[in-house]
Design an enzyme around this catalytic site. Structure first.
Site, short mmCIF file in Angstrom:
data_model
loop_
_atom_site.label_atom_id
_atom_site.label_comp_id
_atom_site.label_asym_id
_atom_site.label_seq_id
_atom_site.Cartn_x
_atom_site.Cartn_y
_atom_site.Cartn_z
N ASP A 45 0.86 -1.18 0.00
CA ASP A 45 0.00 0.00 0.00
C ASP A 45 0.90 1.23 0.00
O ASP A 45 2.09 1.15 0.29
CB ASP A 45 -0.88 0.00 1.26
CG ASP A 45 -1.77 1.23 1.34
OD1 ASP A 45 -2.39 1.58 0.33
OD2 ASP A 45 -1.82 1.87 2.41
N CYS B 89 -4.12 -1.21 -2.20
CA CYS B 89 -4.25 0.23 -2.39
C CYS B 89 -5.01 0.43 -3.69
O CYS B 89 -4.61 -0.10 -4.73
CB CYS B 89 -2.85 0.84 -2.49
SG CYS B 89 -2.82 2.54 -3.09
N CYS C 281 -11.07 3.27 -1.53
CA CYS C 281 -9.76 3.62 -0.98
C CYS C 281 -9.68 2.89 0.35
O CYS C 281 -10.65 2.91 1.12
CB CYS C 281 -9.64 5.13 -0.78
SG CYS C 281 -8.16 5.63 0.15
N HIS D 243 -8.42 3.54 3.03
CA HIS D 243 -8.62 4.37 4.23
C HIS D 243 -10.10 4.54 4.57
O HIS D 243 -10.45 4.81 5.71
CB HIS D 243 -8.07 5.79 4.01
CG HIS D 243 -6.59 5.89 4.06
ND1 HIS D 243 -5.81 5.77 2.95
CD2 HIS D 243 -5.74 6.13 5.09
CE1 HIS D 243 -4.54 5.93 3.30
NE2 HIS D 243 -4.46 6.15 4.58
#
Lengths: 289, 289
Positions: free
Chosen positions: A16, A79, A200, A202
């Site tokens: 990532d 990622c 994503c 995150h």
């Protein structure tokens, strides 16, 4: 089994831009507790989401070279920006080592939900970094797979460049992420999607504030659990599962200082990160010519 | 003048992690309209503020090598994180080309204001990136210079990691930056500083929201105008001013794609950015041994 007597003991490589992919590592570790993992976080170049496709590709090549040198049996691109920009190149380099990437399973997760619905026309939203959104890779893959399954889709994307910095700051809840989510998701709310892909790694950390800004009927999906299932299946099929009673190891490598990584990873994950190895990424770059 | 017949026509080199340093370029251009500028934005590694000191130093060395190859007559480090981490190394490499860096002039700007006050004890606040704040370079330089001038100082720092992403997103005003500023500046408000140094070249863009979260009596300073004055003085002293009626040129180089830079720079500055050159930074890295 005898044929793979060495290979099945090898680690799974995950990479990532930084710490976001730890959400995928966690899903893999939960599903495959006996496997060993090598996680590479490219903190020296983080974030990928505002870098050009060309640049992200160069980073992905270098990291792939590093992971292959560690003799991994499987590579997981954890990622979305790297998956969107470099999946084909990583596949080509890694062959015959298999490569899984998050975009495919984000798309799959969305279509699984749609497949259960009764409607004839479906709306899918995609949230991602600027680079992922402008690559249109989600739109493309959604269209191809929807066509294969004879599903009619409307797709809308939204770039959310501040979500990753917010997640890294630990600002997962409260007024600030709420306002930022409201700003990015205004049009998406009006679009009233059936499913929204958190494009994503995150973004699952911001799941609650994102959900608040979308219609109640909208379902949020990410790739983590599907990619973990698929990894397990793939290793089973290839007879590469590590069959041992002991839990596997997790080795974390970072292209910037261990401290930075440990500080961010501790904040980020419900997982203790003790040992982080620093890797000078330059040493793994392709040589001229 | 004859001695420097060639040298005075050379450009001034400026570098930053990305686009923040354009605020310094603008101040230099205003003060020195006849000079030519080479601006290097290291978008491939941006942001510096969360990278380690070691990493930022390596980037600064590579960029310095690039600028020296362009035969610049002066180098301006227009990034606080790079100034905090790498100023001495850049100076050593560039010698005899002079090097100006933003930290020194941020400190100087703060002390000029304090020098005009009647108090005996002064409070200075410093806002910066995590890397700048943890380097303590502002604290150190403030202490040294205050001691030289026999001024008693109290200093408080605040790391503001989301300010740079906010500035790059163009979110300079409104509820979102206001809440983020309130979060970061809560303790700073209580400290009631006489002066606050905007210790990141992005922060002047957020000046209004920052000011709102501090006592009315607090003055905000940054290094841009002082460093521009000092650059002019230095070039005059060394007889290196470009004496011509025509305005100088601005050449912008970026280590990531021109598009990214142009998109961000256009949003960022009241200055048209037409031509951005892409530089493959790897070519300027130090060779082994």
């Amino acid at each position: 089994m005898e044929i793979h007597a060495e290979a099945y003991n090898r680690p799974i490589g995950i990479f990532d831009s930084g710490i976001g992919g730890l959400t995928v590592l966690k899903a893999l570790k939960d599903k495959l507790p006996h496997e060993s993992f090598i996680y590479f976080g490219d903190l020296a170049h983080s974030p990928y989401g505002t870098k050009s496709k060309k640049m992200v590709r160069a980073y992905a090549r270098t990291i792939t070279r590093f992971l292959l040198a560690q003799e991994v049996k499987l590579i997981v691109i954890a990622c979305n920006t790297a998956s969107a920009s470099a999946a084909q190149e990583v596949r080509r380099m890694a062959y015959p080592v298999p490569v899984l990437e998050v975009v495919e399973y984000g798309v799959e997760a969305a279509l699984q939900i749609i497949g259960q619905a009764d409607q004839t026309n479906h709306r899918v939203g995609v949230l991602g970094t600027p680079t992922t959104v402008s690559s249109e890779v989600y739109v493309e893959q959604l269209r191809i797979k929807a066509k294969e399954r004879d599903i009619a889709l409307e797709i809308q994307q939204a770039a959310c460049p501040l979500f990753a910095p917010l997640a890294e700051e630990g600002l997962w809840q409260g007024e600030i992420p709420k306002l930022i989510a409201a700003m990015y998701l205004h049009d998406m709310h009006a679009f009233a999607p059936d499913v929204v892909i958190l494009g994503c790694t995150h973004y699952p950390l911001l799941r609650e504030v994102i959900a608040e800004q979308l219609p109640e009927s909208t379902k949020l999906v990410d790739s983590a659990s599907l990619i973990a299932e698929r990894a397990k299946q793939l290793l089973e099929d290839k007879k590469l599962l590590r069959l041992t009673p002991e839990p596997g190891s997790i080795d974390i490598y970072s292209s910037d200082s261990e401290d930075t990584f440990r500080r961010m990873a501790t904040r980020f994950l419900d997982m203790t990160v003790d040992i982080v190895h620093y890797v000078e990424l330059d040493a793994w770059e392709e040589s001229e010519g």
